[in-house]
Design a protein around this motif. Structure first.
Motif, PDB file in Angstrom:
ATOM      1  N   PRO A   1       0.769  -1.864   0.188  1.00  0.00           N
ATOM      2  CA  PRO A   1       0.297   0.065   0.355  1.00  0.00           C
ATOM      3  C   PRO A   1       1.015   1.298   0.308  1.00  0.00           C
ATOM      4  O   PRO A   1       2.013   1.202   0.113  1.00  0.00           O
ATOM      5  CB  PRO A   1      -1.335   0.119   1.541  1.00  0.00           C
ATOM      6  CG  PRO A   1       0.424  -0.750   2.858  1.00  0.00           C
ATOM      7  CD  PRO A   1       1.913  -1.465   1.780  1.00  0.00           C
ATOM      8  N   GLY A   2       0.446   2.054  -0.599  1.00  0.00           N
ATOM      9  CA  GLY A   2       0.969   3.824  -0.533  1.00  0.00           C
ATOM     10  C   GLY A   2       0.175   4.594  -1.236  1.00  0.00           C
ATOM     11  O   GLY A   2      -1.458   4.505  -1.581  1.00  0.00           O
ATOM     12  N   SER A   3       0.621   6.390  -1.132  1.00  0.00           N
ATOM     13  CA  SER A   3       0.182   6.997  -1.320  1.00  0.00           C
ATOM     14  C   SER A   3       0.592   7.108  -2.937  1.00  0.00           C
ATOM     15  O   SER A   3       0.266   7.315  -4.056  1.00  0.00           O
ATOM     16  CB  SER A   3       0.184   8.449  -1.154  1.00  0.00           C
ATOM     17  OG  SER A   3       0.311   8.304   0.185  1.00  0.00           O
TER      18      SER A   3
ATOM     19  N   PHE B   1      -7.480   1.789  -2.726  1.00  0.00           N
ATOM     20  CA  PHE B   1      -8.808   1.798  -1.539  1.00  0.00           C
ATOM     21  C   PHE B   1      -9.175   2.543  -0.796  1.00  0.00           C
ATOM     22  O   PHE B   1      -7.851   3.930  -1.493  1.00  0.00           O
ATOM     23  CB  PHE B   1      -7.655   0.305  -0.832  1.00  0.00           C
ATOM     24  CG  PHE B   1      -6.623   1.050  -0.583  1.00  0.00           C
ATOM     25  CD1 PHE B   1      -5.502   1.321  -0.631  1.00  0.00           C
ATOM     26  CD2 PHE B   1      -7.083   1.218   1.475  1.00  0.00           C
ATOM     27  CE1 PHE B   1      -4.341   1.891   0.354  1.00  0.00           C
ATOM     28  CE2 PHE B   1      -6.133   1.981   2.111  1.00  0.00           C
ATOM     29  CZ  PHE B   1      -4.699   1.860   2.154  1.00  0.00           C
TER      30      PHE B   1
ATOM     31  N   LEU C   1      -6.835  -0.375   5.492  1.00  0.00           N
ATOM     32  CA  LEU C   1      -5.503  -0.871   5.411  1.00  0.00           C
ATOM     33  C   LEU C   1      -6.396  -2.026   5.709  1.00  0.00           C
ATOM     34  O   LEU C   1      -6.487  -3.024   4.759  1.00  0.00           O
ATOM     35  CB  LEU C   1      -4.184  -0.509   5.122  1.00  0.00           C
ATOM     36  CG  LEU C   1      -3.198  -1.869   5.105  1.00  0.00           C
ATOM     37  CD1 LEU C   1      -3.748  -1.574   3.320  1.00  0.00           C
ATOM     38  CD2 LEU C   1      -1.622  -1.143   5.358  1.00  0.00           C
TER      39      LEU C   1
ATOM     40  N   ARG D   1       5.945  -2.962   2.893  1.00  0.00           N
ATOM     41  CA  ARG D   1       6.655  -1.853   2.933  1.00  0.00           C
ATOM     42  C   ARG D   1       8.089  -1.356   3.145  1.00  0.00           C
ATOM     43  O   ARG D   1       8.959  -2.597   3.268  1.00  0.00           O
ATOM     44  CB  ARG D   1       5.898  -1.026   4.334  1.00  0.00           C
ATOM     45  CG  ARG D   1       4.387  -1.153   4.438  1.00  0.00           C
ATOM     46  CD  ARG D   1       4.007   0.243   4.161  1.00  0.00           C
ATOM     47  NE  ARG D   1       4.383   1.708   4.425  1.00  0.00           N
ATOM     48  CZ  ARG D   1       3.899   2.384   4.015  1.00  0.00           C
ATOM     49  NH1 ARG D   1       3.449   2.716   2.581  1.00  0.00           N
ATOM     50  NH2 ARG D   1       4.731   3.982   4.267  1.00  0.00           N
TER      51      ARG D   1
HETATM   52  O1  PNS Z   1       2.574   5.657   0.849  1.00  0.00           O
HETATM   53  P1  PNS Z   1       2.388   6.150   2.600  1.00  0.00           P
HETATM   54  O2  PNS Z   1       1.276   7.765   2.187  1.00  0.00           O
HETATM   55  O3  PNS Z   1       3.044   6.459   3.798  1.00  0.00           O
HETATM   56  O4  PNS Z   1       1.356   5.464   2.834  1.00  0.00           O
HETATM   57  C1  PNS Z   1       0.501   5.503   4.274  1.00  0.00           C
HETATM   58  C2  PNS Z   1      -0.200   4.013   4.048  1.00  0.00           C
HETATM   59  C3  PNS Z   1      -2.002   4.229   2.350  1.00  0.00           C
HETATM   60  C4  PNS Z   1       0.557   2.884   3.820  1.00  0.00           C
HETATM   61  C5  PNS Z   1      -1.264   4.718   4.811  1.00  0.00           C
HETATM   62  O5  PNS Z   1      -1.267   5.846   5.811  1.00  0.00           O
HETATM   63  C6  PNS Z   1      -2.521   4.206   5.069  1.00  0.00           C
HETATM   64  O6  PNS Z   1      -2.157   2.605   5.318  1.00  0.00           O
HETATM   65  N1  PNS Z   1      -3.826   4.063   4.739  1.00  0.00           N
HETATM   66  C7  PNS Z   1      -4.932   3.874   4.982  1.00  0.00           C
HETATM   67  C8  PNS Z   1      -5.616   4.298   6.435  1.00  0.00           C
HETATM   68  C9  PNS Z   1      -5.339   3.539   7.723  1.00  0.00           C
HETATM   69  O7  PNS Z   1      -5.597   2.409   7.875  1.00  0.00           O
HETATM   70  N2  PNS Z   1      -4.925   3.790   8.993  1.00  0.00           N
HETATM   71  C10 PNS Z   1      -5.067   3.157  10.092  1.00  0.00           C
HETATM   72  C11 PNS Z   1      -3.371   2.073   9.754  1.00  0.00           C
HETATM   73  S1  PNS Z   1      -1.853   3.000  10.938  1.00  0.00           S
END
Ligand code: PNS
Length: 171
Positions: free
Chosen positions: A9-11, A71, A75, A89
């Protein structure tokens, strides 16, 4: 052995060669790898989630066991809906650790069946981030070898011609 599904997952705003290196590294380890693009307009991404999915889709189109989706929400809920057990990650440096550690433990709290696996990219990508890629592009710097051509062309168009204040592209 059960079907092993991992989610990366990621941005990915935008995806760069460090991300692609992680994808390459984890692809032989799982039966299926889903690249999950966070759809979060509150983060004001440069590229919409549909654009990010399209760009990554082009880059991984030759990898049968790999697909890309966007999504929203938690997560762990998304992972449950896809039957995935592993979050992948990338860890570039010690500075990433605290944030990643917090996320891994929160995800474990939310769903103890989810495991987080950290992977280390090639050293030459250890300083690379989407934020820096955008800044360097905006200011007219050289990104050769750091982002794929499909990303570079879109970035250049978006930042230097469509964004007020961007460095104009030389004719
Ligand atoms: O590339 P990034 O922005 O570091 O990715 C961050 C990401 C998308 C992995 C994280 O923000 C995420 O999982 N967001 C979904 C919301 C969520 O589940 N939050 C609680 C888990 S810490």
């Amino acid at each position: 052995m059960s079907h092993r599904v991992a989610v990366y997952p990621g941005s990915f705003d935008p995806i760069h060669n460090g991300h692609l290196d992680i994808i390459e590294r984890c692809r032989p380890l799982y039966d299926e790898l889903i690249i999950a693009v966070l759809a979060n307009e509150a983060k004001k991404p440069l590229f919409s989630d549909a654009e990010r999915v399209e760009i990554i889709g082009e880059l991984v189109s030759g990898i049968p066991e790999c697909r890309v989706e966007s999504f929203s929400g938690l997560l762990v809920d998304y992972m449950e809906s896809r039957g995935a057990q592993v979050v992948v990650r990338g860890l570039r440096a010690v500075s990433d650790f605290e944030y990643e550690f917090q996320m891994a433990l929160m995800n474990r709290h939310l769903n103890p069946r989810v495991e987080t696996v950290f992977m280390v990219p090639r050293e030459e990508y250890s300083y690379l981030s989407s934020r820096l890629v955008k800044e360097v592009c905006r200011l007219g710097g050289n990104l050769d070898g750091l982002v794929p051509e499909a990303v570079l062309s879109r970035l250049t168009r978006r930042l230097r011609t469509e964004t007020p204040g961007g460095t104009p592209v030389q004719p």
